[in-house]
Design a protein around this motif. Sequence first.
Motif, PDB file in Angstrom:
ATOM      1  N   LEU A 189       0.828  -1.206   0.000  1.00 41.68           N
ATOM      2  CA  LEU A 189       0.000   0.000   0.000  1.00 41.68           C
ATOM      3  C   LEU A 189       0.862   1.256   0.000  1.00 41.68           C
ATOM      4  O   LEU A 189       0.614   2.184  -0.774  1.00 41.68           O
ATOM      5  N   LYS A 190       1.897   1.275   0.846  1.00 37.89           N
ATOM      6  CA  LYS A 190       2.797   2.432   0.907  1.00 37.89           C
ATOM      7  C   LYS A 190       3.482   2.646  -0.444  1.00 37.89           C
ATOM      8  O   LYS A 190       3.568   3.777  -0.922  1.00 37.89           O
ATOM      9  N   LYS A 191       3.931   1.560  -1.046  1.00 34.19           N
ATOM     10  CA  LYS A 191       4.592   1.655  -2.357  1.00 34.19           C
ATOM     11  C   LYS A 191       3.641   2.223  -3.404  1.00 34.19           C
ATOM     12  O   LYS A 191       4.000   3.108  -4.182  1.00 34.19           O
ATOM     13  N   ARG A 192       2.410   1.726  -3.431  1.00 32.27           N
ATOM     14  CA  ARG A 192       1.422   2.192  -4.413  1.00 32.27           C
ATOM     15  C   ARG A 192       1.069   3.658  -4.199  1.00 32.27           C
ATOM     16  O   ARG A 192       0.874   4.403  -5.159  1.00 32.27           O
ATOM     17  N   ILE A 193       0.976   4.082  -2.949  1.00 32.29           N
ATOM     18  CA  ILE A 193       0.670   5.485  -2.648  1.00 32.29           C
ATOM     19  C   ILE A 193       1.816   6.382  -3.096  1.00 32.29           C
ATOM     20  O   ILE A 193       1.608   7.421  -3.718  1.00 32.29           O
ATOM     21  N   MET A 194       3.041   5.980  -2.782  1.00 33.38           N
ATOM     22  CA  MET A 194       4.205   6.802  -3.114  1.00 33.38           C
ATOM     23  C   MET A 194       4.449   6.894  -4.624  1.00 33.38           C
ATOM     24  O   MET A 194       5.027   7.858  -5.100  1.00 33.38           O
ATOM     25  N   THR A 195       3.984   5.884  -5.382  1.00 30.09           N
ATOM     26  CA  THR A 195       4.204   5.885  -6.834  1.00 30.09           C
ATOM     27  C   THR A 195       2.908   6.111  -7.618  1.00 30.09           C
ATOM     28  O   THR A 195       2.873   5.866  -8.823  1.00 30.09           O
ATOM     29  N   PHE A 196       1.868   6.564  -6.922  1.00 38.12           N
ATOM     30  CA  PHE A 196       0.567   6.757  -7.564  1.00 38.12           C
ATOM     31  C   PHE A 196       0.688   7.710  -8.748  1.00 38.12           C
ATOM     32  O   PHE A 196       1.273   8.781  -8.646  1.00 38.12           O
ATOM     33  N   LYS A 197       0.148   7.293  -9.880  1.00 36.52           N
ATOM     34  CA  LYS A 197       0.153   8.123 -11.077  1.00 36.52           C
ATOM     35  C   LYS A 197      -1.296   8.451 -11.432  1.00 36.52           C
ATOM     36  O   LYS A 197      -2.053   7.588 -11.829  1.00 36.52           O
ATOM     37  N   GLY A 198      -1.638   9.690 -11.260  1.00 32.69           N
ATOM     38  CA  GLY A 198      -2.982  10.150 -11.561  1.00 32.69           C
ATOM     39  C   GLY A 198      -2.929  11.610 -11.951  1.00 32.69           C
ATOM     40  O   GLY A 198      -1.855  12.153 -12.237  1.00 32.69           O
ATOM     41  N   ARG A 199      -4.054  12.269 -11.953  1.00 33.13           N
ATOM     42  CA  ARG A 199      -4.094  13.696 -12.291  1.00 33.13           C
ATOM     43  C   ARG A 199      -3.467  14.538 -11.198  1.00 33.13           C
ATOM     44  O   ARG A 199      -3.185  15.709 -11.395  1.00 33.13           O
ATOM     45  N   PHE A 200      -3.255  13.969 -10.040  1.00 34.67           N
ATOM     46  CA  PHE A 200      -2.676  14.675  -8.914  1.00 34.67           C
ATOM     47  C   PHE A 200      -1.650  13.762  -8.264  1.00 34.67           C
ATOM     48  O   PHE A 200      -1.682  12.548  -8.429  1.00 34.67           O
ATOM     49  N   ARG A 201      -0.725  14.366  -7.559  1.00 32.67           N
ATOM     50  CA  ARG A 201       0.314  13.619  -6.863  1.00 32.67           C
ATOM     51  C   ARG A 201      -0.085  13.472  -5.406  1.00 32.67           C
ATOM     52  O   ARG A 201      -0.561  14.413  -4.783  1.00 32.67           O
ATOM     53  N   LEU A 202       0.119  12.279  -4.883  1.00 29.79           N
ATOM     54  CA  LEU A 202      -0.087  12.065  -3.456  1.00 29.79           C
ATOM     55  C   LEU A 202       1.221  12.409  -2.753  1.00 29.79           C
ATOM     56  O   LEU A 202       2.282  11.906  -3.126  1.00 29.79           O
ATOM     57  N   ASP A 203       1.155  13.279  -1.764  1.00 28.62           N
ATOM     58  CA  ASP A 203       2.356  13.794  -1.127  1.00 28.62           C
ATOM     59  C   ASP A 203       2.317  13.518   0.381  1.00 28.62           C
ATOM     60  O   ASP A 203       1.888  14.362   1.175  1.00 28.62           O
ATOM     61  N   PHE A 204       2.752  12.340   0.743  1.00 34.71           N
ATOM     62  CA  PHE A 204       2.785  11.942   2.147  1.00 34.71           C
ATOM     63  C   PHE A 204       4.224  11.671   2.553  1.00 34.71           C
ATOM     64  O   PHE A 204       5.010  11.162   1.761  1.00 34.71           O
ATOM     65  N   THR A 205       4.558  11.993   3.784  1.00 34.57           N
ATOM     66  CA  THR A 205       5.897  11.696   4.277  1.00 34.57           C
ATOM     67  C   THR A 205       5.993  10.214   4.629  1.00 34.57           C
ATOM     68  O   THR A 205       4.986   9.544   4.900  1.00 34.57           O
ATOM     69  N   ASP A 206       7.225   9.720   4.645  1.00 40.86           N
ATOM     70  CA  ASP A 206       7.446   8.338   5.068  1.00 40.86           C
ATOM     71  C   ASP A 206       6.963   8.125   6.496  1.00 40.86           C
ATOM     72  O   ASP A 206       6.377   7.085   6.806  1.00 40.86           O
ATOM     73  N   ASP A 207       7.200   9.117   7.351  1.00 38.70           N
ATOM     74  CA  ASP A 207       6.755   8.996   8.746  1.00 38.70           C
ATOM     75  C   ASP A 207       5.244   8.830   8.838  1.00 38.70           C
ATOM     76  O   ASP A 207       4.746   8.006   9.607  1.00 38.70           O
ATOM     77  N   TYR A 208       4.503   9.634   8.073  1.00 40.82           N
ATOM     78  CA  TYR A 208       3.046   9.535   8.103  1.00 40.82           C
ATOM     79  C   TYR A 208       2.599   8.148   7.645  1.00 40.82           C
ATOM     80  O   TYR A 208       1.758   7.507   8.288  1.00 40.82           O
ATOM     81  N   LEU A 209       3.156   7.695   6.527  1.00 41.77           N
ATOM     82  CA  LEU A 209       2.756   6.387   5.997  1.00 41.77           C
ATOM     83  C   LEU A 209       3.141   5.258   6.947  1.00 41.77           C
ATOM     84  O   LEU A 209       2.385   4.301   7.111  1.00 41.77           O
ATOM     85  N   ASN A 210       4.288   5.364   7.582  1.00 40.20           N
ATOM     86  CA  ASN A 210       4.714   4.331   8.535  1.00 40.20           C
ATOM     87  C   ASN A 210       3.815   4.291   9.760  1.00 40.20           C
ATOM     88  O   ASN A 210       3.549   3.219  10.307  1.00 40.20           O
ATOM     89  N   ASP A 211       3.355   5.459  10.206  1.00 42.37           N
ATOM     90  CA  ASP A 211       2.511   5.530  11.403  1.00 42.37           C
ATOM     91  C   ASP A 211       1.034   5.234  11.125  1.00 42.37           C
ATOM     92  O   ASP A 211       0.289   4.892  12.045  1.00 42.37           O
TER      93      ASP A 211
END
Length: 66
Positions: free
Chosen positions: A22-44
């Motif tokens: 899930l973290k990998k897919r979020i960080m590499t999401f390709k769409g009309r917008f970029r998902l911008d989450f920190t590693d800390d947020y995704l880990n927590d």
Amino acid sequence: MAPEWSFEQATTAIARMKKSELKKRIMTFKGRFRLDFTDDYLNDATTDRLRHILLAAMINSHMCHN
């Protein structure tokens, strides 16, 4: 021609994903917008929260293309 997007297939696939995928897919999401989450947020974040984020992004991206 790209295969037709299926809400049911997307939700089933996301439900089976582990947190690392899930973290990998979020960080590499390709769409009309970029998902911008920190590693800390995704880990927590909980696995369910990550599933929600990815599914919401996929739904939004799909709706913007129609």
